[in-house]
Design a protein around this motif. Sequence first.
Motif, mmCIF file in Angstrom:
data_model
loop_
_atom_site.group_PDB
_atom_site.id
_atom_site.type_symbol
_atom_site.label_atom_id
_atom_site.label_comp_id
_atom_site.label_asym_id
_atom_site.label_seq_id
_atom_site.Cartn_x
_atom_site.Cartn_y
_atom_site.Cartn_z
ATOM 1 N N PRO A 70 3.108 21.722 5.844
ATOM 2 C CA PRO A 70 2.368 20.518 5.430
ATOM 3 C C PRO A 70 1.982 20.506 3.954
ATOM 4 O O PRO A 70 1.826 19.428 3.366
ATOM 5 C CB PRO A 70 1.129 20.521 6.337
ATOM 6 N N SER A 71 1.888 21.669 3.316
ATOM 7 C CA SER A 71 1.546 21.670 1.889
ATOM 8 C C SER A 71 2.641 21.004 1.063
ATOM 9 O O SER A 71 2.370 20.435 0.000
ATOM 10 C CB SER A 71 1.293 23.090 1.384
ATOM 11 N N SER A 72 3.887 21.049 1.563
ATOM 12 C CA SER A 72 4.975 20.407 0.807
ATOM 13 C C SER A 72 4.813 18.886 0.827
ATOM 14 O O SER A 72 5.225 18.200 -0.114
ATOM 15 C CB SER A 72 6.346 20.812 1.367
ATOM 16 N N ILE A 73 4.226 18.357 1.882
ATOM 17 C CA ILE A 73 3.987 16.903 1.948
ATOM 18 C C ILE A 73 2.914 16.531 0.928
ATOM 19 O O ILE A 73 3.021 15.527 0.226
ATOM 20 C CB ILE A 73 3.565 16.498 3.376
ATOM 21 N N LEU A 74 1.915 17.378 0.823
ATOM 22 C CA LEU A 74 0.836 17.116 -0.146
ATOM 23 C C LEU A 74 1.359 17.164 -1.587
ATOM 24 O O LEU A 74 0.792 16.547 -2.474
ATOM 25 C CB LEU A 74 -0.296 18.133 0.038
ATOM 26 N N ARG A 75 2.439 17.923 -1.788
ATOM 27 C CA ARG A 75 3.004 18.039 -3.148
ATOM 28 C C ARG A 75 4.063 16.990 -3.447
ATOM 29 O O ARG A 75 4.694 17.036 -4.504
ATOM 30 C CB ARG A 75 3.632 19.430 -3.340
ATOM 31 N N ALA A 76 4.252 16.032 -2.540
ATOM 32 C CA ALA A 76 5.277 14.991 -2.757
ATOM 33 C C ALA A 76 5.011 14.296 -4.101
ATOM 34 O O ALA A 76 3.852 14.076 -4.474
ATOM 35 C CB ALA A 76 5.243 13.984 -1.622
ATOM 36 N N PRO A 77 6.075 13.943 -4.810
ATOM 37 C CA PRO A 77 5.893 13.420 -6.174
ATOM 38 C C PRO A 77 5.262 12.035 -6.242
ATOM 39 O O PRO A 77 4.721 11.664 -7.288
ATOM 40 C CB PRO A 77 7.327 13.400 -6.735
ATOM 41 N N ASP A 78 5.333 11.265 -5.163
ATOM 42 C CA ASP A 78 4.749 9.921 -5.198
ATOM 43 C C ASP A 78 4.383 9.479 -3.779
ATOM 44 O O ASP A 78 4.764 10.128 -2.793
ATOM 45 C CB ASP A 78 5.719 8.925 -5.842
ATOM 46 N N ASP A 79 3.657 8.380 -3.690
ATOM 47 C CA ASP A 79 3.154 7.913 -2.391
ATOM 48 C C ASP A 79 4.283 7.563 -1.421
ATOM 49 O O ASP A 79 4.191 7.833 -0.221
ATOM 50 C CB ASP A 79 2.255 6.694 -2.574
ATOM 51 N N ALA A 80 5.333 6.942 -1.953
ATOM 52 C CA ALA A 80 6.435 6.523 -1.072
ATOM 53 C C ALA A 80 7.088 7.751 -0.430
ATOM 54 O O ALA A 80 7.353 7.785 0.781
ATOM 55 C CB ALA A 80 7.461 5.720 -1.876
ATOM 56 N N THR A 81 7.349 8.759 -1.236
ATOM 57 C CA THR A 81 7.953 9.997 -0.704
ATOM 58 C C THR A 81 7.011 10.653 0.302
ATOM 59 O O THR A 81 7.447 11.139 1.354
ATOM 60 C CB THR A 81 8.253 10.983 -1.860
ATOM 61 N N ARG A 82 5.730 10.640 -0.029
ATOM 62 C CA ARG A 82 4.755 11.278 0.871
ATOM 63 C C ARG A 82 4.740 10.565 2.224
ATOM 64 O O ARG A 82 4.679 11.215 3.269
ATOM 65 C CB ARG A 82 3.366 11.258 0.222
ATOM 66 N N ARG A 83 4.819 9.249 2.202
ATOM 67 C CA ARG A 83 4.822 8.499 3.475
ATOM 68 C C ARG A 83 6.062 8.853 4.300
ATOM 69 O O ARG A 83 5.992 9.042 5.510
ATOM 70 C CB ARG A 83 4.780 6.987 3.207
ATOM 71 N N ILE A 84 7.204 8.936 3.634
ATOM 72 C CA ILE A 84 8.453 9.271 4.349
ATOM 73 C C ILE A 84 8.348 10.676 4.939
ATOM 74 O O ILE A 84 8.680 10.916 6.106
ATOM 75 C CB ILE A 84 9.659 9.178 3.383
ATOM 76 N N GLU A 85 7.881 11.613 4.131
ATOM 77 C CA GLU A 85 7.770 13.003 4.610
ATOM 78 C C GLU A 85 6.751 13.140 5.733
ATOM 79 O O GLU A 85 6.933 13.918 6.661
ATOM 80 C CB GLU A 85 7.411 13.922 3.433
ATOM 81 N N MET A 86 5.690 12.350 5.626
ATOM 82 C CA MET A 86 4.659 12.379 6.673
ATOM 83 C C MET A 86 5.242 11.890 7.997
ATOM 84 O O MET A 86 4.987 12.463 9.059
ATOM 85 C CB MET A 86 3.501 11.483 6.212
ATOM 86 N N LYS A 87 6.050 10.831 7.910
ATOM 87 C CA LYS A 87 6.655 10.298 9.142
ATOM 88 C C LYS A 87 7.613 11.321 9.751
ATOM 89 O O LYS A 87 7.622 11.539 10.970
ATOM 90 C CB LYS A 87 7.401 8.989 8.842
ATOM 91 N N ARG A 88 8.396 11.980 8.910
ATOM 92 C CA ARG A 88 9.354 12.968 9.430
ATOM 93 C C ARG A 88 8.621 14.142 10.078
ATOM 94 O O ARG A 88 9.019 14.646 11.123
ATOM 95 C CB ARG A 88 10.268 13.471 8.296
ATOM 96 N N PHE A 89 7.545 14.564 9.444
ATOM 97 C CA PHE A 89 6.751 15.671 9.985
ATOM 98 C C PHE A 89 6.146 15.264 11.338
ATOM 99 O O PHE A 89 6.183 16.028 12.314
ATOM 100 C CB PHE A 89 5.656 16.022 8.972
ATOM 101 N N THR A 90 5.616 14.056 11.390
ATOM 102 C CA THR A 90 5.023 13.551 12.643
ATOM 103 C C THR A 90 6.097 13.469 13.721
ATOM 104 O O THR A 90 5.858 13.848 14.875
ATOM 105 C CB THR A 90 4.378 12.175 12.399
ATOM 106 N N ASP A 91 7.267 12.999 13.360
ATOM 107 C CA ASP A 91 8.370 12.911 14.339
ATOM 108 C C ASP A 91 8.734 14.298 14.881
ATOM 109 O O ASP A 91 8.997 14.465 16.075
ATOM 110 C CB ASP A 91 9.611 12.275 13.701
ATOM 111 N N ASP A 92 8.767 15.297 14.003
ATOM 112 C CA ASP A 92 9.096 16.664 14.444
ATOM 113 C C ASP A 92 8.059 17.172 15.447
ATOM 114 O O ASP A 92 8.403 17.762 16.479
ATOM 115 C CB ASP A 92 9.162 17.617 13.236
ATOM 116 N N LEU A 93 6.781 16.951 15.133
ATOM 117 C CA LEU A 93 5.740 17.456 16.036
ATOM 118 C C LEU A 93 5.685 16.648 17.331
ATOM 119 O O LEU A 93 5.377 17.188 18.397
ATOM 120 C CB LEU A 93 4.371 17.450 15.342
ATOM 121 N N ARG A 94 6.023 15.360 17.240
ATOM 122 C CA ARG A 94 6.059 14.551 18.472
ATOM 123 C C ARG A 94 7.157 15.073 19.406
ATOM 124 O O ARG A 94 6.994 15.105 20.625
ATOM 125 C CB ARG A 94 6.292 13.079 18.115
#
Length: 213
Positions: A179-203
């Motif tokens: 999850p720290s890599s999501i926090l280091r995303a370079p911009d909000d759009a990338t962070r949203r995409i990475e957050m969704k992918r992470f959520t999908d993996d845990l789901r």
Amino acid sequence: MAKRSVKDAAELIPDRPSIPKIRAAAKECRACHLWKYGTQTVFGEGAPKAQLMFVGEQRGDAEDLAGHPFVGPAGKLLDRTLAEVGIDRGTVYVTNVVKHFKWQPRGKRRIHKKPSTGEIAACRPWLDTEIELVKPRAIVCLGATAAQALIGRQFKVTAHRGEFVASMLAPMMLATVHPSSILRAPDDATRRIEMKRFTDDLRKVARALTRKA
Ligand code: SF4
């Protein structure tokens, strides 16, 4: 009490181990040089017979000071994601492949430094004992260091995140990003995409645990 000098962490593991016993024993560990730099060992925590175990790389600065794993910003992101996919944080066990904080100074800050292969190997008896005691049905590796330690040196999280892989360590094994890599995303759009992918993996893990219960 003076720390014992040991070459191998396995020497410190009691004959009849339990999580509280190995957590206490790890405080005396000197199996690699990292004990000199961290504030304290930060051992795994959570439900003693958790169905789901998360394994990260090492604690961050906040965890090192607090003495608990996944309590900093990355831990809070993990908590929010677990809640979103319907997993109670109180039912999981969270730990790391390395129990002391490896860091380098940058000004007044302590910046995370990736542990070496030797440090990961030195710390491995603690993690193996945690897995043996908890016996999770699913292990989720958070990030490349954990995935390469538990799945294989050649494993690439970028290529195989979110895929269940065969393992002797647990019936279900999957890797995703830390999850720290999501926090280091370079911009909000990338962070949203990475957050969704992470959520999908845990789901995916949450559904598999429900299906195979
Ligand atoms: S990082 Fe692990 S092996 Fe190294 S001293 Fe700490 S507990 Fe022991």
